[in-house]
Design a protein around this motif. Structure first.
Motif, PDB file in Angstrom:
ATOM      1  N   GLN A 157       0.588  -1.259   0.069  1.00 32.56           N
ATOM      2  CA  GLN A 157       0.010  -0.072  -0.327  1.00 32.56           C
ATOM      3  C   GLN A 157       1.329   1.549   0.084  1.00 32.56           C
ATOM      4  O   GLN A 157       1.751   1.618   0.628  1.00 32.56           O
ATOM      5  CB  GLN A 157      -1.188  -0.251   1.442  1.00 32.56           C
ATOM      6  N   MET A 203      -1.665   5.576  -5.647  1.00 32.89           N
ATOM      7  CA  MET A 203      -2.462   5.111  -6.552  1.00 32.89           C
ATOM      8  C   MET A 203      -2.711   5.215  -7.481  1.00 32.89           C
ATOM      9  O   MET A 203      -2.991   3.681  -9.286  1.00 32.89           O
ATOM     10  CB  MET A 203      -3.995   4.415  -5.920  1.00 32.89           C
ATOM     11  N   GLU A 222      -6.950  -6.472  -1.143  1.00 34.69           N
ATOM     12  CA  GLU A 222      -6.491  -5.852  -0.104  1.00 34.69           C
ATOM     13  C   GLU A 222      -6.378  -6.960   1.478  1.00 34.69           C
ATOM     14  O   GLU A 222      -7.732  -6.444   2.508  1.00 34.69           O
ATOM     15  CB  GLU A 222      -6.957  -4.430   0.453  1.00 34.69           C
ATOM     16  N   LEU A 247      -2.039  -3.863  -1.954  1.00 33.90           N
ATOM     17  CA  LEU A 247      -2.225  -4.986  -2.587  1.00 33.90           C
ATOM     18  C   LEU A 247      -2.714  -5.405  -3.185  1.00 33.90           C
ATOM     19  O   LEU A 247      -1.275  -5.848  -4.010  1.00 33.90           O
ATOM     20  CB  LEU A 247      -2.987  -3.386  -3.577  1.00 33.90           C
TER      21      LEU A 247
END
Length: 267
Positions: A157, A203, A222, A247
């Motif tokens: 992440q 992201m 996740e 992720l």
């Protein structure tokens, strides 16, 4: 090379987040991943395995495979051909139906032994960030897929690294999340004498990279720590609570983009 989310870590390629330092750290990484409280064992690998599904009779390529233990396990689960590629070359003795190749995941087609081959599943398990050109690396992998194949890609992440840098530098979370300059660090659990570099990402960086490579996200996960494991290893749950974890993306070629027909299916 896979990365335990309990600490920032390197992967198996030259020219991306790290290069030769990974050859020094590979042994320490594998020891850390083998611990019973490793987040790779508790969270990452179970979720990765669930996304892969039944691999019986399939050809699987692990790009940045570390010592090859995971690709060997997939061979044990019935994969017809299991190939691992890693820059470190620190491999286990390969069991039947397993090939372990020393090479750079930045250009899989250039790795000796991979030219013209196709795979049902291609894995980038915490290794993708070390590709010299992320879009090209995924385009090459896409062209190596069979007609119904997919790529399984996992990354830490991005907020996690922003939190760490903001704490270290006394800056804001937003400042560090949107930073673009590479940063250096040393991994306290592996070898503090080795300095590594990492490119920050957001992201939107990930999503735009997938799109530019001609891929769409069929599923995103996740994973969280199971309740029993969280109770048994509260220090690891604390890491997940603070840094959000990992992720995982199941990626397929965009409609209309067909794999090359001159490649040979491995199996």
């Amino acid at each position: 090379m896979d990365e335990d989310t309990s600490g920032a870590g390197p992967a198996g390629a030259v020219g991306g987040d790290s290069s030769r330092p990974w050859q020094t750290l590979a042994s320490g990484f594998e020891q850390a991943r083998a611990r019973e409280d490793s987040l790779d064992r508790l969270v990452e690998w179970p979720a990765q395995r669930a996304l892969l599904g039944d691999v019986t009779g399939l050809a699987v390529l692990d790009a940045g495979c570390g010592n090859g233990a995971k690709i060997a396990q997939l061979a044990g689960d019935g994969a017809a051909a299991s190939v691992g590629v890693d820059i470190s070359g620190n491999f286990i003795a390969p069991p039947p139906r397993v090939e372990l190749l020393e090479g750079d995941l930045s250009d899989l087609a250039a790795v000796p032994g991979l030219a013209g081959r196709r795979f049902d599943r291609i894995l980038f398990l915490q290794s993708f960030g070390y590709a010299a050109d992320p879009v090209r690396a995924l385009q090459t992998a896409r062209e190596m897929l069979t007609e119904d194949g997919f790529i399984l890609l996992t990354r830490t992440q991005p907020v996690r690294y922003a939190i760490e840098r903001s704490e270290q530098k006394g800056t804001s979370l937003g400042e560090e999340y949107f930073a673009t300059e590479s940063f250096a660090y040393r991994h306290r659990n592996w070898d503090e004498q080795v300095t590594l570099t990492k490119r920050p990402y957001t992201m939107s960086d990930l999503l735009n990279t997938f799109s530019a490579a001609g891929l769409w996200i069929e599923a995103a996960v996740e994973p969280q720590m199971p309740a029993e494991a969280a109770e048994r290893y509260p220090h690891k749950q604390a890491v997940m609570d603070k840094y959000l974890g990992i992720l995982m993306f199941k990626l397929r070629p965009l409609p209309g983009l067909q794999p090359r027909r001159d490649a040979t299916v491995v199996g």
